[in-house]
Design a protein around this motif. Structure first.
Motif, PDB file in Angstrom:
ATOM      1  N   THR A  10       0.818  -1.221   0.000  1.00 19.96           N
ATOM      2  CA  THR A  10       0.000   0.000   0.000  1.00 19.96           C
ATOM      3  C   THR A  10       0.852   1.272   0.000  1.00 19.96           C
ATOM      4  O   THR A  10       0.313   2.380   0.042  1.00 19.96           O
ATOM      5  CB  THR A  10      -0.919   0.025   1.242  1.00 19.96           C
ATOM      6  OG1 THR A  10      -0.091  -0.201   2.400  1.00 19.96           O
ATOM      7  CG2 THR A  10      -1.990  -1.049   1.178  1.00 19.96           C
ATOM      8  N   ARG A  33      -1.632  -4.217   6.055  1.00 20.95           N
ATOM      9  CA  ARG A  33      -2.205  -4.081   7.402  1.00 20.95           C
ATOM     10  C   ARG A  33      -3.686  -3.753   7.308  1.00 20.95           C
ATOM     11  O   ARG A  33      -4.484  -4.196   8.120  1.00 20.95           O
ATOM     12  CB  ARG A  33      -1.495  -2.954   8.167  1.00 20.95           C
ATOM     13  CG  ARG A  33      -0.064  -3.291   8.495  1.00 20.95           C
ATOM     14  CD  ARG A  33       0.512  -2.341   9.478  1.00 20.95           C
ATOM     15  NE  ARG A  33       0.714  -1.000   8.926  1.00 20.95           N
ATOM     16  CZ  ARG A  33       1.286  -0.013   9.579  1.00 20.95           C
ATOM     17  NH1 ARG A  33       1.682  -0.208  10.820  1.00 20.95           N
ATOM     18  NH2 ARG A  33       1.472   1.156   9.007  1.00 20.95           N
ATOM     19  N   LYS A  37      -7.311  -0.411   1.969  1.00 19.69           N
ATOM     20  CA  LYS A  37      -6.484   0.488   1.139  1.00 19.69           C
ATOM     21  C   LYS A  37      -6.326  -0.024  -0.290  1.00 19.69           C
ATOM     22  O   LYS A  37      -5.823   0.697  -1.145  1.00 19.69           O
ATOM     23  CB  LYS A  37      -5.097   0.659   1.766  1.00 19.69           C
ATOM     24  CG  LYS A  37      -5.083   1.553   2.999  1.00 19.69           C
ATOM     25  CD  LYS A  37      -3.649   1.872   3.381  1.00 19.69           C
ATOM     26  CE  LYS A  37      -3.578   2.834   4.554  1.00 19.69           C
ATOM     27  NZ  LYS A  37      -2.192   3.106   4.946  1.00 19.69           N
ATOM     28  N   ASP A  50       0.625  -7.948   9.891  1.00 18.23           N
ATOM     29  CA  ASP A  50       1.452  -6.842  10.386  1.00 18.23           C
ATOM     30  C   ASP A  50       2.834  -7.425  10.683  1.00 18.23           C
ATOM     31  O   ASP A  50       2.940  -8.393  11.448  1.00 18.23           O
ATOM     32  CB  ASP A  50       0.805  -6.275  11.664  1.00 18.23           C
ATOM     33  CG  ASP A  50       1.546  -5.069  12.197  1.00 18.23           C
ATOM     34  OD1 ASP A  50       2.790  -5.005  12.069  1.00 18.23           O
ATOM     35  OD2 ASP A  50       0.888  -4.179  12.753  1.00 18.23           O
ATOM     36  N   TYR A 125      17.948   5.135  10.338  1.00 18.26           N
ATOM     37  CA  TYR A 125      17.161   4.716   9.168  1.00 18.26           C
ATOM     38  C   TYR A 125      17.961   3.740   8.289  1.00 18.26           C
ATOM     39  O   TYR A 125      17.498   2.647   7.960  1.00 18.26           O
ATOM     40  CB  TYR A 125      16.743   5.964   8.368  1.00 18.26           C
ATOM     41  CG  TYR A 125      16.154   5.650   7.016  1.00 18.26           C
ATOM     42  CD1 TYR A 125      14.872   5.120   6.910  1.00 18.26           C
ATOM     43  CD2 TYR A 125      16.870   5.877   5.845  1.00 18.26           C
ATOM     44  CE1 TYR A 125      14.323   4.817   5.662  1.00 18.26           C
ATOM     45  CE2 TYR A 125      16.341   5.587   4.603  1.00 18.26           C
ATOM     46  CZ  TYR A 125      15.065   5.058   4.523  1.00 18.26           C
ATOM     47  OH  TYR A 125      14.538   4.762   3.290  1.00 18.26           O
ATOM     48  N   HIS A 129      17.784  -0.694   7.809  1.00 15.49           N
ATOM     49  CA  HIS A 129      17.758  -1.395   6.516  1.00 15.49           C
ATOM     50  C   HIS A 129      18.939  -2.366   6.402  1.00 15.49           C
ATOM     51  O   HIS A 129      18.779  -3.513   5.993  1.00 15.49           O
ATOM     52  CB  HIS A 129      17.847  -0.382   5.367  1.00 15.49           C
ATOM     53  CG  HIS A 129      16.512   0.163   4.944  1.00 15.49           C
ATOM     54  ND1 HIS A 129      15.521  -0.628   4.431  1.00 15.49           N
ATOM     55  CD2 HIS A 129      16.021   1.426   4.934  1.00 15.49           C
ATOM     56  CE1 HIS A 129      14.465   0.116   4.126  1.00 15.49           C
ATOM     57  NE2 HIS A 129      14.743   1.371   4.432  1.00 15.49           N
ATOM     58  N   PHE A 151      13.143   8.725  -3.701  1.00 12.53           N
ATOM     59  CA  PHE A 151      11.976   8.645  -4.587  1.00 12.53           C
ATOM     60  C   PHE A 151      11.470  10.058  -4.896  1.00 12.53           C
ATOM     61  O   PHE A 151      11.558  10.960  -4.054  1.00 12.53           O
ATOM     62  CB  PHE A 151      10.821   7.896  -3.919  1.00 12.53           C
ATOM     63  CG  PHE A 151      11.103   6.466  -3.575  1.00 12.53           C
ATOM     64  CD1 PHE A 151      12.237   5.806  -4.034  1.00 12.53           C
ATOM     65  CD2 PHE A 151      10.196   5.751  -2.796  1.00 12.53           C
ATOM     66  CE1 PHE A 151      12.473   4.480  -3.717  1.00 12.53           C
ATOM     67  CE2 PHE A 151      10.428   4.426  -2.470  1.00 12.53           C
ATOM     68  CZ  PHE A 151      11.560   3.791  -2.925  1.00 12.53           C
TER      69      PHE A 151
HETATM   70  N1  LIG Z   1      11.041   7.245  -0.096  1.00  6.74           N
HETATM   71  C1  LIG Z   1      12.310   7.199  -0.503  1.00  6.74           C
HETATM   72  O1  LIG Z   1      12.863   8.190  -1.007  1.00  6.74           O
HETATM   73  C2  LIG Z   1      13.082   5.903  -0.402  1.00  6.74           C
HETATM   74  C3  LIG Z   1      14.335   5.798  -0.984  1.00  6.74           C
HETATM   75  C4  LIG Z   1      15.024   4.597  -0.869  1.00  6.74           C
HETATM   76  C5  LIG Z   1      14.452   3.531  -0.184  1.00  6.74           C
HETATM   77  N2  LIG Z   1      13.224   3.658   0.390  1.00  6.74           N
HETATM   78  C6  LIG Z   1      12.639   2.500   1.109  1.00  6.74           C
HETATM   79  O2  LIG Z   1      11.700   1.901   0.231  1.00  6.74           O
HETATM   80  C7  LIG Z   1      10.650   1.302   1.012  1.00  6.74           C
HETATM   81  C8  LIG Z   1       9.309   1.806   0.475  1.00  6.74           C
HETATM   82  O3  LIG Z   1       9.254   3.226   0.603  1.00  6.74           O
HETATM   83  P1  LIG Z   1       7.866   4.012   0.417  1.00  6.74           P
HETATM   84  O4  LIG Z   1       8.218   5.431   0.161  1.00  6.74           O
HETATM   85  O5  LIG Z   1       6.980   3.259  -0.523  1.00  6.74           O
HETATM   86  O6  LIG Z   1       7.293   3.887   1.897  1.00  6.74           O
HETATM   87  P2  LIG Z   1       5.803   4.137   2.411  1.00  6.74           P
HETATM   88  O7  LIG Z   1       4.987   4.838   1.373  1.00  6.74           O
HETATM   89  O8  LIG Z   1       5.931   4.721   3.774  1.00  6.74           O
HETATM   90  O9  LIG Z   1       5.198   2.652   2.506  1.00  6.74           O
HETATM   91  C9  LIG Z   1       5.571   1.771   3.522  1.00  6.74           C
HETATM   92  C10 LIG Z   1       4.760   0.505   3.360  1.00  6.74           C
HETATM   93  O10 LIG Z   1       5.090  -0.382   4.447  1.00  6.74           O
HETATM   94  C11 LIG Z   1       3.889  -0.792   5.095  1.00  6.74           C
HETATM   95  N3  LIG Z   1       4.102  -1.051   6.509  1.00  6.74           N
HETATM   96  C12 LIG Z   1       4.531  -0.165   7.459  1.00  6.74           C
HETATM   97  N4  LIG Z   1       4.558  -0.775   8.648  1.00  6.74           N
HETATM   98  C13 LIG Z   1       4.149  -2.050   8.446  1.00  6.74           C
HETATM   99  C14 LIG Z   1       3.951  -3.164   9.306  1.00  6.74           C
HETATM  100  N5  LIG Z   1       4.196  -3.084  10.628  1.00  6.74           N
HETATM  101  N6  LIG Z   1       3.496  -4.324   8.772  1.00  6.74           N
HETATM  102  C15 LIG Z   1       3.235  -4.420   7.435  1.00  6.74           C
HETATM  103  N7  LIG Z   1       3.397  -3.404   6.574  1.00  6.74           N
HETATM  104  C16 LIG Z   1       3.847  -2.234   7.089  1.00  6.74           C
HETATM  105  C17 LIG Z   1       2.938   0.377   4.895  1.00  6.74           C
HETATM  106  O11 LIG Z   1       1.599  -0.056   5.127  1.00  6.74           O
HETATM  107  P3  LIG Z   1       0.421   0.974   5.568  1.00  6.74           P
HETATM  108  O12 LIG Z   1      -0.175   1.473   4.290  1.00  6.74           O
HETATM  109  O13 LIG Z   1      -0.500   0.106   6.362  1.00  6.74           O
HETATM  110  O14 LIG Z   1       1.061   2.056   6.396  1.00  6.74           O
HETATM  111  C18 LIG Z   1       3.236   0.721   3.435  1.00  6.74           C
HETATM  112  O15 LIG Z   1       2.585  -0.196   2.582  1.00  6.74           O
HETATM  113  C19 LIG Z   1      10.912   1.697   2.461  1.00  6.74           C
HETATM  114  O16 LIG Z   1      11.529   0.634   3.139  1.00  6.74           O
HETATM  115  C20 LIG Z   1      11.848   2.880   2.347  1.00  6.74           C
HETATM  116  O17 LIG Z   1      12.682   3.019   3.482  1.00  6.74           O
HETATM  117  C21 LIG Z   1      12.521   4.798   0.270  1.00  6.74           C
END
Ligand SMILES: NC(=O)c1ccc[n+]([C@@H]2O[C@H](COP(=O)([O-])OP(=O)(O)OC[C@H]3O[C@@H](n4cnc5c(N)ncnc54)[C@H](OP(=O)(O)O)[C@@H]3O)[C@@H](O)[C@H]2O)c1
Length: 285
Positions: A10, A33, A37, A50, A125, A129, A151
């Motif tokens: 999501t 979760r 959504k 979760d 952070y 990872h 991103f």
């Molecule tokens: N954003 C950046 O610039 C960037 C760059 C490099 C790497 N990353 C990494 O790429 C990954 C994805 O990033 P994103 O921007 O797509 O993040 P995001 O929009 O915050 O999405 C996080 C996802 O993880 C799920 N999640 C969070 N806690 C959870 C739990 N306890 N159990 C199951 N699912 C859970 C969320 O579900 P809900 O919808 O229920 O909250 C959501 O689907 C992350 O690990 C991030 O650190 C991001």
């Protein structure tokens, strides 16, 4: 075609991964979760779980050939109520999923970490990872780690600030990066399913300085650029009290300071451009 479980389905990236998997004819199982959504057109199967509640994951990987995890504690700085830390979700939570994947004899795991993760381990952070990446390496399972630069959705904060007439540059803004659209990261994640590479850094087509990104936002908005430079040390002091109220948001901002003080440039995988993304977002504002 394989049945693929997507954790984090999501999220900003996860939604694109679902589309890319479906486009290539895979059977998609989304682990979420909150099932509200997604709709039935987003995934073939939606299972509720979760990562921080191991019992809820039981059976999630049964019948699955591969897992893609882009699940992590929220990347949104505006969600104050969400208090789970990066260690809680990105590290410990993904360990629970890894255990379930092993139990179900999943053939491949693709995990989304970050570009230069190892070099940024002084931040919570990146360390969360990379702790999981260490566990993945030790697991004996076949895996690939996709390592994107920032991103485009993360850069939207810069556009929102510029729309309010504010442009904040941490330090002198001279460090460079090549941000990437989530759709391009999604392609890399899906292609990683068939790759023997364990580390796949990916970035977008334009390498720009941190200052350039702020100037681009003002340019797209056709507003005069107003830049304010804040030293990394002062910024760290300003955010320090946040740690008492929300450790995740503090860790995210602390990472934001660290990542802007080094070059984070990854091999170009994406074709989408930040200017076009900002322009489309500005039209919606
Ligand atoms: N954003 C950046 O610039 C960037 C760059 C490099 C790497 N990353 C990494 O790429 C990954 C994805 O990033 P994103 O921007 O797509 O993040 P995001 O929009 O915050 O999405 C996080 C996802 O993880 C799920 N999640 C969070 N806690 C959870 C739990 N306890 N159990 C199951 N699912 C859970 C969320 O579900 P809900 O919808 O229920 O909250 C959501 O689907 C992350 O690990 C991030 O650190 C991001």
């Amino acid at each position: 075609m394989a049945t693929v479980l997507v954790a984090g389905a999501t999220g900003q990236l996860g939604m694109w991964i679902l589309r890319e998997l479906k486009r290539r004819g895979h059977t998609v199982r989304a682990l979420v979760r909150n099932p509200a959504k997604l709709t039935s057109s987003d995934a073939d199967e939606i299972v509720t779980g979760d990562l921080t509640a191991p019992d809820s994951l039981r059976g999630a990987c049964d019948g699955v050939q591969a897992v893609i995890s882009c699940a992590g504690a929220s990347m949104n700085v505006n969600t104050f109520g969400d208090r789970k830390s990066f260690y809680d979700v990105d590290y410990q939570g993904n360990l629970q999923l890894l255990a379930e994947a092993r139990r179900a004899s999943v053939g491949k795991i693709v995990y989304v970490s970050l570009a230069n993760g190892e070099q940024l381990r002084q931040t919570e952070y990146a360390d969360a990872h990379e702790k999981f990446v260490d566990a993945l390496r030790a697991s004996g399972l076949k895996f690939s780690v996709v390592r994107p630069t920032g991103f485009f959705s993360f850069y939207l904060e810069i556009l929102k600030f510029a729309a309010k007439g504010r442009g904040v540059v941490i330090g002198d803004g001279s460090c460079r990066s090549n941000p990437i659209h989530e759709a391009d990261v999604a392609v890399a994640c899906v292609e990683a399913l068939a790759s023997d590479e364990t580390d796949l850094p990916v970035g977008g087509p334009d390498t720009i300085t941190r200052k350039d990104a702020v100037l681009l936002a003002f340019d797209v908005l056709q507003r005069p650029a107003k830049l304010m430079s804040v030293s990394p040390g002062v910024f760290k002091l300003l955010i320090a009290p946040l740690k008492l109220f929300n450790r995740r948001i503090h860790a995210l901002m602390d990472f934001g300071i660290a990542v802007t003080q080094v070059d984070v440039v990854a091999p170009v995988r994406g074709g989408q451009r930040l200017r076009d993304y900002f322009t489309a977002a500005a039209q919606k504002q």
